[in-house]
Design an enzyme around this catalytic site. Structure first.
Site, PDB file in Angstrom:
ATOM      1  N   TYR A 181       0.850  -1.208   0.000  1.00 15.81           N
ATOM      2  CA  TYR A 181       0.000   0.000   0.000  1.00 15.81           C
ATOM      3  C   TYR A 181       0.885   1.258   0.000  1.00 15.81           C
ATOM      4  O   TYR A 181       0.518   2.299  -0.528  1.00 15.81           O
ATOM      5  CB  TYR A 181      -0.982  -0.006   1.178  1.00 15.81           C
ATOM      6  CG  TYR A 181      -2.188   0.885   0.934  1.00 15.81           C
ATOM      7  CD1 TYR A 181      -2.995   0.707  -0.187  1.00 15.81           C
ATOM      8  CD2 TYR A 181      -2.515   1.911   1.819  1.00 15.81           C
ATOM      9  CE1 TYR A 181      -4.092   1.527  -0.420  1.00 15.81           C
ATOM     10  CE2 TYR A 181      -3.616   2.723   1.595  1.00 15.81           C
ATOM     11  CZ  TYR A 181      -4.392   2.528   0.471  1.00 15.81           C
ATOM     12  OH  TYR A 181      -5.470   3.342   0.244  1.00 15.81           O
ATOM     13  N   LYS A 205      -3.119   8.347   2.805  1.00 16.48           N
ATOM     14  CA  LYS A 205      -4.342   8.145   3.614  1.00 16.48           C
ATOM     15  C   LYS A 205      -4.135   8.643   5.044  1.00 16.48           C
ATOM     16  O   LYS A 205      -5.091   9.102   5.686  1.00 16.48           O
ATOM     17  CB  LYS A 205      -4.764   6.674   3.617  1.00 16.48           C
ATOM     18  CG  LYS A 205      -5.274   6.154   2.277  1.00 16.48           C
ATOM     19  CD  LYS A 205      -6.516   6.865   1.772  1.00 16.48           C
ATOM     20  CE  LYS A 205      -7.168   6.102   0.627  1.00 16.48           C
ATOM     21  NZ  LYS A 205      -8.260   6.871  -0.007  1.00 16.48           N
TER      22      LYS A 205
HETATM   23  P1  NAD Z   1     -12.460   3.531  -8.230  1.00 15.42           P
HETATM   24  O1  NAD Z   1     -11.307   3.317  -9.129  1.00 15.42           O
HETATM   25  O2  NAD Z   1     -13.796   3.151  -8.699  1.00 15.42           O
HETATM   26  O3  NAD Z   1     -12.482   5.037  -7.716  1.00 15.42           O
HETATM   27  C1  NAD Z   1     -11.354   5.879  -7.698  1.00 15.42           C
HETATM   28  C2  NAD Z   1     -11.784   7.174  -8.358  1.00 15.42           C
HETATM   29  O4  NAD Z   1     -10.760   8.175  -8.273  1.00 15.42           O
HETATM   30  C3  NAD Z   1     -12.126   7.012  -9.841  1.00 15.42           C
HETATM   31  O5  NAD Z   1     -13.439   7.395 -10.071  1.00 15.42           O
HETATM   32  C4  NAD Z   1     -11.169   7.972 -10.527  1.00 15.42           C
HETATM   33  O6  NAD Z   1     -11.731   8.580 -11.657  1.00 15.42           O
HETATM   34  C5  NAD Z   1     -10.938   8.978  -9.405  1.00 15.42           C
HETATM   35  N1  NAD Z   1      -9.771   9.826  -9.648  1.00 15.42           N
HETATM   36  C6  NAD Z   1      -8.466   9.452  -9.730  1.00 15.42           C
HETATM   37  N2  NAD Z   1      -7.700  10.517 -10.051  1.00 15.42           N
HETATM   38  C7  NAD Z   1      -8.538  11.582 -10.165  1.00 15.42           C
HETATM   39  C8  NAD Z   1      -8.355  12.954 -10.494  1.00 15.42           C
HETATM   40  N3  NAD Z   1      -7.147  13.459 -10.793  1.00 15.42           N
HETATM   41  N4  NAD Z   1      -9.447  13.771 -10.514  1.00 15.42           N
HETATM   42  C9  NAD Z   1     -10.677  13.284 -10.233  1.00 15.42           C
HETATM   43  N5  NAD Z   1     -10.910  11.995  -9.924  1.00 15.42           N
HETATM   44  C10 NAD Z   1      -9.852  11.157  -9.892  1.00 15.42           C
HETATM   45  O7  NAD Z   1     -12.084   2.698  -6.887  1.00 15.42           O
HETATM   46  P2  NAD Z   1     -12.742   2.680  -5.428  1.00 15.42           P
HETATM   47  O8  NAD Z   1     -12.191   1.458  -4.784  1.00 15.42           O
HETATM   48  O9  NAD Z   1     -14.196   2.896  -5.509  1.00 15.42           O
HETATM   49  O10 NAD Z   1     -12.042   3.935  -4.718  1.00 15.42           O
HETATM   50  C11 NAD Z   1     -12.746   4.985  -4.095  1.00 15.42           C
HETATM   51  C12 NAD Z   1     -12.095   5.353  -2.769  1.00 15.42           C
HETATM   52  O11 NAD Z   1     -12.241   4.267  -1.861  1.00 15.42           O
HETATM   53  C13 NAD Z   1     -10.612   5.650  -2.838  1.00 15.42           C
HETATM   54  O12 NAD Z   1     -10.304   6.743  -2.009  1.00 15.42           O
HETATM   55  C14 NAD Z   1      -9.984   4.389  -2.270  1.00 15.42           C
HETATM   56  O13 NAD Z   1      -8.732   4.650  -1.685  1.00 15.42           O
HETATM   57  C15 NAD Z   1     -11.016   4.053  -1.223  1.00 15.42           C
HETATM   58  N6  NAD Z   1     -10.970   2.693  -0.698  1.00 15.42           N
HETATM   59  C16 NAD Z   1     -11.032   1.630  -1.533  1.00 15.42           C
HETATM   60  C17 NAD Z   1     -10.972   0.334  -1.008  1.00 15.42           C
HETATM   61  C18 NAD Z   1     -11.002  -0.858  -1.912  1.00 15.42           C
HETATM   62  O14 NAD Z   1     -10.598  -1.938  -1.470  1.00 15.42           O
HETATM   63  N7  NAD Z   1     -11.504  -0.756  -3.128  1.00 15.42           N
HETATM   64  C19 NAD Z   1     -10.868   0.147   0.376  1.00 15.42           C
HETATM   65  C20 NAD Z   1     -10.817   1.273   1.209  1.00 15.42           C
HETATM   66  C21 NAD Z   1     -10.862   2.537   0.659  1.00 15.42           C
HETATM   67  C1  IMJ Z   2      -3.915  -0.912  -3.192  1.00 14.88           C
HETATM   68  C2  IMJ Z   2      -2.544  -1.193  -3.272  1.00 14.88           C
HETATM   69  C3  IMJ Z   2      -1.928  -2.136  -2.462  1.00 14.88           C
HETATM   70  C4  IMJ Z   2      -2.661  -2.820  -1.524  1.00 14.88           C
HETATM   71  C5  IMJ Z   2      -4.017  -2.551  -1.442  1.00 14.88           C
HETATM   72  C6  IMJ Z   2      -4.659  -1.598  -2.280  1.00 14.88           C
HETATM   73  N1  IMJ Z   2      -4.992  -3.060  -0.627  1.00 14.88           N
HETATM   74  C7  IMJ Z   2      -6.191  -2.470  -0.895  1.00 14.88           C
HETATM   75  C8  IMJ Z   2      -6.025  -1.563  -1.940  1.00 14.88           C
HETATM   76  C9  IMJ Z   2      -4.735  -4.091   0.372  1.00 14.88           C
HETATM   77  C10 IMJ Z   2      -7.456  -2.760  -0.193  1.00 14.88           C
HETATM   78  C11 IMJ Z   2      -7.101  -0.704  -2.574  1.00 14.88           C
HETATM   79  N2  IMJ Z   2      -7.150   0.635  -1.945  1.00 14.88           N
HETATM   80  C12 IMJ Z   2      -7.595   0.691  -0.567  1.00 14.88           C
HETATM   81  C13 IMJ Z   2      -6.771   1.797  -2.579  1.00 14.88           C
HETATM   82  O1  IMJ Z   2      -6.864   2.853  -1.968  1.00 14.88           O
HETATM   83  C14 IMJ Z   2      -6.236   1.794  -3.941  1.00 14.88           C
HETATM   84  C15 IMJ Z   2      -5.664   2.887  -4.484  1.00 14.88           C
HETATM   85  C16 IMJ Z   2      -4.999   2.931  -5.768  1.00 14.88           C
HETATM   86  C17 IMJ Z   2      -5.019   1.911  -6.689  1.00 14.88           C
HETATM   87  C18 IMJ Z   2      -4.362   2.045  -7.911  1.00 14.88           C
HETATM   88  C19 IMJ Z   2      -4.315   0.962  -8.940  1.00 14.88           C
HETATM   89  C20 IMJ Z   2      -4.040   1.469 -10.327  1.00 14.88           C
HETATM   90  C21 IMJ Z   2      -3.074   2.629 -10.371  1.00 14.88           C
HETATM   91  N3  IMJ Z   2      -2.992   3.457  -9.327  1.00 14.88           N
HETATM   92  C22 IMJ Z   2      -3.677   3.256  -8.151  1.00 14.88           C
HETATM   93  N4  IMJ Z   2      -3.657   4.241  -7.227  1.00 14.88           N
HETATM   94  C23 IMJ Z   2      -4.310   4.092  -6.065  1.00 14.88           C
HETATM   95  O2  IMJ Z   2      -2.418   2.836 -11.407  1.00 14.88           O
END
Ligand code: NAD
Ligand code: IMJ
Length: 258
Positions: free
Chosen positions: A158, A165
């Site tokens: 991460y 974060k």
């Molecule tokens: P997602 O890829 O659907 O959403 C990420 C969004 O960020 C996308 O809509 C993308 O367009 C937007 N984004 C990136 N760069 C941008 C920019 N320059 N301007 C405007 N928008 C931009 O994935 P998600 O998992 O729904 O992620 C949403 C949030 O949830 C993130 O903050 C992620 O860290 C958090 N989150 C995700 C998980 C997981 O496991 N998926 C767990 C905990 C927290």
């Molecule tokens: C992302 C990376 C490594 C470990 C991870 C994650 N774990 C989880 C996530 C364990 C749950 C997903 N997460 C919480 C995120 O916030 C992801 C952010 C993200 C993912 C990508 C993938 C594609 C890319 N850039 C990214 N930047 C942020 O090019």
């Protein structure tokens, strides 16, 4: 029938990319609860997909293009919201990005530009969006962002996102102090791993889901609808005394020591 929780409320959702996005699950839930929504999407590349999804909602919603690295685009969203909605009651921030290379090698190898990119998009954007939205929250409001456990624990790979974060969660506290006097609340939801676009590309993501299922007190992974339900709570008057918090919606995984 009981009045819907968000009847007559309006707000904006940042971060819908596709139907799996956490932002989309939250938008659907808030819409069901009676809210009127506007959407800010990252850029024209995403417009058709977001338009298609939004068309499935019961009410028409304005769509704005907004790359959060561009101040003028955030400002334009503020102007468009003032025009279309006059005032708003909530802002949902579901945005994160880091250079993929920084999520694949050791944290110590993070480049200056990669560090700054992750901070700008994943952390500073909450402050920028809050500054835009606060003047529109005339009768108070709720700002909600999404975080992950990697902010407070060293989760493999991460890396730079964990540092971003940590800054995001700290920003939640400072914003909560600044905006409290206007009855605007600011909170984060720390969600367990969910299979979205932002997670799917990560090598070993399936293993992470398996480990959580094995170890979490509830013995399973979180469903995106459960994150959306928490967002509904935080957007609604049910949480009127809650601000500056990080609410874990992760089946209890974060409480474990081993
Ligand atoms: P997602 O890829 O659907 O959403 C990420 C969004 O960020 C996308 O809509 C993308 O367009 C937007 N984004 C990136 N760069 C941008 C920019 N320059 N301007 C405007 N928008 C931009 O994935 P998600 O998992 O729904 O992620 C949403 C949030 O949830 C993130 O903050 C992620 O860290 C958090 N989150 C995700 C998980 C997981 O496991 N998926 C767990 C905990 C927290
Ligand atoms: C992302 C990376 C490594 C470990 C991870 C994650 N774990 C989880 C996530 C364990 C749950 C997903 N997460 C919480 C995120 O916030 C992801 C952010 C993200 C993912 C990508 C993938 C594609 C890319 N850039 C990214 N930047 C942020 O090019």
């Amino acid at each position: 029938m009981a009045e819907k929780l968000l009847e007559g409320k309006k707000g904006i959702v940042f971060g819908v990319a596709n139907r799996r996005s956490i932002a989309w699950a939250i938008a659907s839930r808030l819409s069901e609860a009676g809210a009127r929504l506007a959407f800010a999407y990252q850029g024209e590349r995403l417009r058709d997909r977001v338009e298609e999804l939004v068309a499935t909602l019961p009410e028409p919603s304005p769509l704005y293009s907004c790359d959060v690295t561009r101040d003028e685009e955030i400002q334009a969203v503020g102007a468009a919201l003032a025009r279309d909605f006059t005032s708003i009651d909530f802002l949902i921030h579901c945005i994160a990005f880091a250079d993929k290379a920084d999520l694949e090698r050791d944290f110590i190898e993070t480049s200056r530009s990669g560090y700054l990119l992750a901070q700008e998009i994943s952390s500073f954007s909450l402050t920028a969006c809050s500054r835009m939205a606060a003047p529109l929250m005339r009768s108070g409001g709720s700002i909600i962002t999404l975080s992950y456990l990697g902010s407070v624990r060293a989760v493999p790979r991460y890396n730079v996102m964990g540092v971003a974060k940590a800054a995001l969660e700290s920003s939640v506290r400072y914003l909560a102090v600044d905006l409290g006097k206007g009855a605007i609340r600011v909170n984060a939801i720390s969600a367990g791993p969910i299979n979205t676009l932002a997670a799917r590309g990560i090598s070993g993501f399936a293993d992470i889901l398996r480990i959580v299922e094995e170890k979490a007190p509830l013995g399973r992974n979180v469903e995106v609808e459960e994150v959306a339900a928490a967002a509904l709570f935080l957007a609604s008057p049910l949480s009127s005394a809650i601000t500056g918090q990080v609410l874990y919606v992760d089946c209890g995984f974060n409480i474990l020591g081993l």
